[in-house]
Design an enzyme around this catalytic site. Structure first.
Site: not given
Ligand code: NAI
Ligand code: MG
Length: 324
Positions: A118, A164, A197, A221, A225
């Site tokens: 990263y 790993k 893994d 990371d 999840d």
């Molecule tokens: P995400 O973490 O936003 O969501 C993954 C899954 O979990 C989705 O189905 C979502 O609906 C569910 N979820 C997450 N938080 C929730 C909550 N508080 N309540 C209910 N359901 C929840 O990951 P995703 O979908 O891969 O990414 C979406 C966007 O967010 C992308 O543009 C990505 O780049 C960004 N992202 C930003 C992060 C950050 O700012 N730290 C971390 C991870 C992703």
């Molecule tokens: Mg993450």
């Protein structure tokens, strides 16, 4: 104390609203200042992390962050590196009343936050794309030491290092060796290690064998999840990024565009994140009161959609406020 608040994109804004209602209810010596960053900021200002926001974070005592969208690498990953908040502390703790895969789970992931894949050093030349994986002795040692100090302070029994090193002999090998060395300074804490893994298998099939996990940035990371899934999902997973001088508090989840704008996001992760911030500044009672109110709300069957309930974000928040 100055808190730079960055709601960001998607549900980041929605869950931040909820957390701010709870925080502003308390009479604490915090001054909250709101700043923009993320996909929307990029559109508006041509920069996902505007200079004004970065400068404000550097002048603040802590940053409270919601989520960014597609610009996450240029916002939160960059902020972690800029503020050198090298340790990402991610508690995975079961909450009563949640119909999750596992009950009574209590694991803490300590993720190295400043290097690994990263670092963002990428090239593409003639159809060959490359990413540099940077692992240093210095950063590995400080994250390993942080994990053991954390275990000692929190009276935890075991630290498990994930890597790993059988394949990535140099980078993971260095991380593995440094963890082994640091472990020797903490004889009262047991230490073991798994390949990443196999660790994923054990996390799914028998997560109780873990107590404190220490690992490199990208593995951390991914397993965060995965581990959140064991206790009911990302709606429940808070985190704190800790450095020598700065701290950034943010939920593990992202902008969740699939549910954004509907008012149905679970604000628990963001609220528990705010509690981590309160504890960081010594406001343990206030944090406990909020945590208990969240637990009571969920235990009494009042839940958001991700947990099988039907409450909207603001309805859930209102129930938490009532119980404080
Ligand atoms: P995400 O973490 O936003 O969501 C993954 C899954 O979990 C989705 O189905 C979502 O609906 C569910 N979820 C997450 N938080 C929730 C909550 N508080 N309540 C209910 N359901 C929840 O990951 P995703 O979908 O891969 O990414 C979406 C966007 O967010 C992308 O543009 C990505 O780049 C960004 N992202 C930003 C992060 C950050 O700012 N730290 C971390 C991870 C992703
Ligand atoms: Mg993450």
């Amino acid at each position: 104390m100055r808190i730079a608040v960055i709601p960001g994109d998607g549900i980041g804004k929605e869950v931040m609203n909820a957390a701010m209602i709870l925080l502003e209810n308390l009479n604490l010596p915090f001054k909250y200042e709101f700043y923009e960053a993320g996909d929307e900021a990029l559109k508006k200002y041509g920069k996902a992390l505007p200079d004004e926001t970065l400068e404000a974070c550097k002048k603040s005592d802590a940053v409270l962050f919601g989520a960014a969208g597609e610009t996450a690498a240029d916002v939160i990953v960059k902020l972690r590196q800029e503020l050198d908040v090298f340790a990402n502390v991610r508690p995975i703790k079961s909450i009563k009343g949640v119909d999750s895969l596992y009950k009574d789970l209590d694991v803490v992931i300590i993720r190295e936050n400043t290097e690994c894949l990263y670092k963002g050093i990428e090239f593409e030349i003639d159809g060959v794309a490359q990413t540099l994986r940077v692992i240093t002795k210095k950063a590995s040692e400080r994250i390993a030491r942080f994990a053991f100090e954390f275990a000692r302070k929190e009276k935890r029994k075991k630290v498990t290092s994930l890597h790993k090193a059988n394949v990535m002999k140099k980078t993971c090998g260095l991380f593995r060796d440094v963890c082994r060395e640091v472990a020797k300074d903490y004889p009262e804490i047991s230490f073991n290690e798994y390949y990443i893994d196999a660790a994923c298998l054990y996390l799914v099939m028998d997560p109780y064998r873990f107590d404190v996990i220490v690992t490199t940035n990208m593995f951390g990371d991914i397993v965060s999840d995965l581990a959140a899934g064991l206790i009911g999902g990302l709606g429940l997973a808070p985190s704190a990024n800790i450095g020598e001088r700065y701290a950034i508090f943010e939920p593990v989840h992202g902008a969740a565009f699939d549910i954004a704008g509907k008012g149905i996001a679970n604000p628990t992760a963001m609220i528990l994140t705010a509690c981590m911030m309160l504890k960081h500044f010594g406001f343990r009672d206030e944090a406990s009161r909020i945590e208990k109110a969240v637990e009571d709300t969920i235990a009494s069957g009042l839940k958001t959609r991700d947990l099988g309930g039907n409450l909207k974000t603001f309805e859930f928040t209102r129930e938490v406020v009532k119980r404080i």
